[in-house]
Design a protein around this motif. Structure first.
Motif, PDB file in Angstrom:
ATOM      1  N   ASP A   1       0.822  -1.214   0.000  1.00 29.46           N
ATOM      2  CA  ASP A   1       0.000   0.000   0.000  1.00 29.46           C
ATOM      3  C   ASP A   1       0.857   1.266   0.000  1.00 29.46           C
ATOM      4  OD1 ASP A   1      -2.264  -1.566   0.059  1.00 29.46           O
ATOM      5  OD2 ASP A   1      -2.428  -1.537   2.246  1.00 29.46           O
ATOM      6  N   ALA A   2       2.092   1.155   0.517  1.00 31.68           N
ATOM      7  CA  ALA A   2       2.959   2.336   0.590  1.00 31.68           C
ATOM      8  C   ALA A   2       3.262   2.901  -0.791  1.00 31.68           C
ATOM      9  CB  ALA A   2       4.259   1.969   1.303  1.00 31.68           C
ATOM     10  N   LEU A   3       3.353   2.025  -1.803  1.00 36.33           N
ATOM     11  CA  LEU A   3       3.619   2.510  -3.156  1.00 36.33           C
ATOM     12  C   LEU A   3       2.460   3.356  -3.673  1.00 36.33           C
ATOM     13  CD1 LEU A   3       5.182  -0.674  -4.809  1.00 36.33           C
ATOM     14  CD2 LEU A   3       6.360   1.397  -4.085  1.00 36.33           C
ATOM     15  N   GLU A   4       1.250   2.905  -3.411  1.00 35.48           N
ATOM     16  CA  GLU A   4       0.081   3.665  -3.843  1.00 35.48           C
ATOM     17  C   GLU A   4      -0.016   4.989  -3.083  1.00 35.48           C
ATOM     18  OE1 GLU A   4      -4.806   3.227  -4.052  1.00 35.48           O
ATOM     19  OE2 GLU A   4      -3.566   1.656  -3.155  1.00 35.48           O
ATOM     20  N   GLU A   5       0.241   4.945  -1.788  1.00 34.48           N
ATOM     21  CA  GLU A   5       0.137   6.162  -0.983  1.00 34.48           C
ATOM     22  C   GLU A   5       1.172   7.205  -1.400  1.00 34.48           C
ATOM     23  OE1 GLU A   5       0.578   4.723   2.956  1.00 34.48           O
ATOM     24  OE2 GLU A   5      -1.386   3.714   3.000  1.00 34.48           O
ATOM     25  N   SER A   6       2.406   6.763  -1.681  1.00 32.77           N
ATOM     26  CA  SER A   6       3.444   7.703  -2.093  1.00 32.77           C
ATOM     27  C   SER A   6       3.130   8.293  -3.467  1.00 32.77           C
ATOM     28  CB  SER A   6       4.803   7.015  -2.119  1.00 32.77           C
ATOM     29  OG  SER A   6       4.807   5.940  -3.046  1.00 32.77           O
ATOM     30  N   ALA A   7       2.548   7.480  -4.340  1.00 33.41           N
ATOM     31  CA  ALA A   7       2.178   7.978  -5.669  1.00 33.41           C
ATOM     32  C   ALA A   7       1.074   9.030  -5.566  1.00 33.41           C
ATOM     33  CB  ALA A   7       1.730   6.822  -6.552  1.00 33.41           C
ATOM     34  N   LYS A   8       0.108   8.792  -4.688  1.00 34.61           N
ATOM     35  CA  LYS A   8      -0.969   9.764  -4.519  1.00 34.61           C
ATOM     36  C   LYS A   8      -0.455  11.065  -3.907  1.00 34.61           C
ATOM     37  CE  LYS A   8      -4.943   6.647  -4.289  1.00 34.61           C
ATOM     38  NZ  LYS A   8      -6.077   6.139  -3.465  1.00 34.61           N
ATOM     39  N   MET A   9       0.539  10.968  -3.044  1.00 32.49           N
ATOM     40  CA  MET A   9       1.130  12.179  -2.474  1.00 32.49           C
ATOM     41  C   MET A   9       1.826  13.015  -3.551  1.00 32.49           C
ATOM     42  SD  MET A   9       2.686  10.760   1.121  1.00 32.49           S
ATOM     43  CE  MET A   9       3.459  12.339   1.482  1.00 32.49           C
ATOM     44  N   ASP A  10       2.295  12.345  -4.602  1.00 31.56           N
ATOM     45  CA  ASP A  10       2.933  13.053  -5.711  1.00 31.56           C
ATOM     46  C   ASP A  10       1.924  13.530  -6.753  1.00 31.56           C
ATOM     47  OD1 ASP A  10       5.443  12.755  -4.629  1.00 31.56           O
ATOM     48  OD2 ASP A  10       5.810  10.844  -5.652  1.00 31.56           O
TER      49      ASP A  10
END
Length: 291
Positions: free
Chosen positions: A166-175
Motif C-alpha cells: 500500500d505504501a507505493l500507492e500512498e506515495s504515488a498519490k502524495m505526488d
C-alpha cells in the motif's frame, strides 16, 4: 547421505510413471507431426503405431496453404486474438484494480456476484438472445465482447494487485498521481508475470474457440481457423483442400491433409509458449498465494 530402500523404490516408480505419462502425452503430437510430412500413399496404407515419418513430402502442406479458407481463417483468428487479448487485459486490469482497493465499498459483495458466475450460468439460449440483442451476430465482435472478462483471470489478477504494498500507492498519490497513473505505471509493471499468464490464458482461449463462432457466425468469410479445422476433421470437407486434384488423389491426400491442417493450426500457439514460460510458474504462484 544414504537413501533408504523405500525412497529408492519410490524414485524409480515415480520416474517410470512420469516417463510413461510424458510418452502418453507427447506421442499423439509426434504422430500427427510425422503423419503430416509422410508420403500420402504410404500413410494411407500404414496401420498401427507410427514411430517416424513414412518418407518425406510437403505436398499436403502446399495443399493446405493453397486453400484460401485457411489463410482467411488465420486472418480472422489473429484479429480475434490480438483485439480480444488487448481488450481482455485492459478490462480485467481495470476491474482487478478496483476490486483490490480496500476503499471500494461493497467489494466483497461484488466479488461474490463475480464468483457466482463461475458456478452458475444463464444457459445457451439467453446467451444467444443477449448477443443478438446487442446487434453483433455475424461479426467478429460476437467472439470478442461476450468473453471480454474471465472471472477466473480476474481473481488471479486481483490477488496479485492486492500483494502490491500500500505504501507505493500512498506515495504515488502524495505526488499527485491518479488511479490511471497508479495502475499503468506501478501496478502493471510490477505484475508483469501475472499479465503474461493471463494473456496466455486469454490467447489460448481465443485461439481454440470454435463453439461461439459456430453459433453466431454465418458468413464463411468470418470463420476463425478452428471452425474451418472442425469442418475438415469432423465433416470431412477435404475436397476444398485439394482443388484441381482428381478424386483418387483427394482420397490419398485426405488423411495427411487432416494431419497437416492440425499442425498448421497448432504450431503458432506452441511457438508463443516458450516466450511466456519463464513467467508462467511465477505468475501463477503470485496470483494464487493470497485468497
Amino acid at each position: 547421505m544414504r537413501i533408504s530402500l523405500s525412497e529408492r523404490l519410490f524414485r524409480i516408480g515415480n520416474t517410470v510413471f512420469l516417463t510413461g505419462l510424458m510418452i502418453a502425452t507427447l506421442y499423439p503430437i509426434l504422430y500427427v507431426a510425422f503423419a503430416s510430412i509422410s508420403e500420402p500413399a504410404l500413410m494411407m496404407a500404414h496401420k498401427g503405431i507410427l514411430w517416424k515419418p513414412l518418407g518425406f513430402s510437403l505436398e499436403t502442406y502446399a495443399a493446405v496453404f493453397s486453400n484460401p479458407m485457411i489463410l482467411l481463417g488465420y486472418r480472422n483468428t489473429l484479429t480475434i486474438v490480438i483485439v480480444g487479448v488487448s481488450l481482455n487485459l485492459l478490462l480485467t486490469s481495470f476491474a482487478a484494480y478496483a476490486l483490490s482497493r480496500k476503499s471500494l465499498r461493497y467489494r466483497r459483495q461484488i466479488m461474490l456476484f463475480i464468483v457466482f458466475t463461475m458456478f452458475f450460468g444463464g444457459g445457451l439460449i439467453p446467451f444467444y438472445l443477449l448477443v443478438r440483442s446487442l446487434g453483433i451476430t455475424d461479426t467478429l465482435w460476437a467472439l470478442i465482447l461476450p468473453t471480454a472478462v474471465s472471472a477466473f483471470n480476474l481473481i488471479i489478477m486481483r490477488t496479485s494487485f492486492e500483494a502490491v504494498p500500500d505504501a507505493l500507492e500512498e506515495s504515488a498519490k502524495m505526488d499527485g498521481a491518479n488511479d490511471f497513473v497508479i495502475l499503468f505505471r506501478i501496478f502493471l509493471p510490477l505484475c508483469k508475470p501475472v499479465l503474461a499468464v493471463v494473456a496466455l490464458y486469454y490467447g489460448v482461449s481465443h485461439w481454440n474457440s470454435w463453439f461461439n463462432a459456430m453459433i453466431f457466425i454465418q458468413d464463411r468469410s468470418l470463420y476463425p481457423l478452428q471452425l474451418i479445422l472442425r469442418e475438415i476433421l469432423i465433416i470431412g470437407d477435404a475436397n476444398s483442400m485439394a482443388e484441381g486434384a482428381s478424386q483418387d488423389e483427394i482420397v490419398i491426400l485426405g488423411e495427411t491433409l487432416k494431419y497437416a491442417t492440425i499442425m498448421v493450426a497448432t504450431i503458432p500457439i506452441l511457438l508463443v509458449y516458450p516466450f511466456l514460460q519463464k513467467y508462467f510458474v511465477k505468475g501463477a504462484l503470485i496470483g494464487a498465494i493470497k485468497g
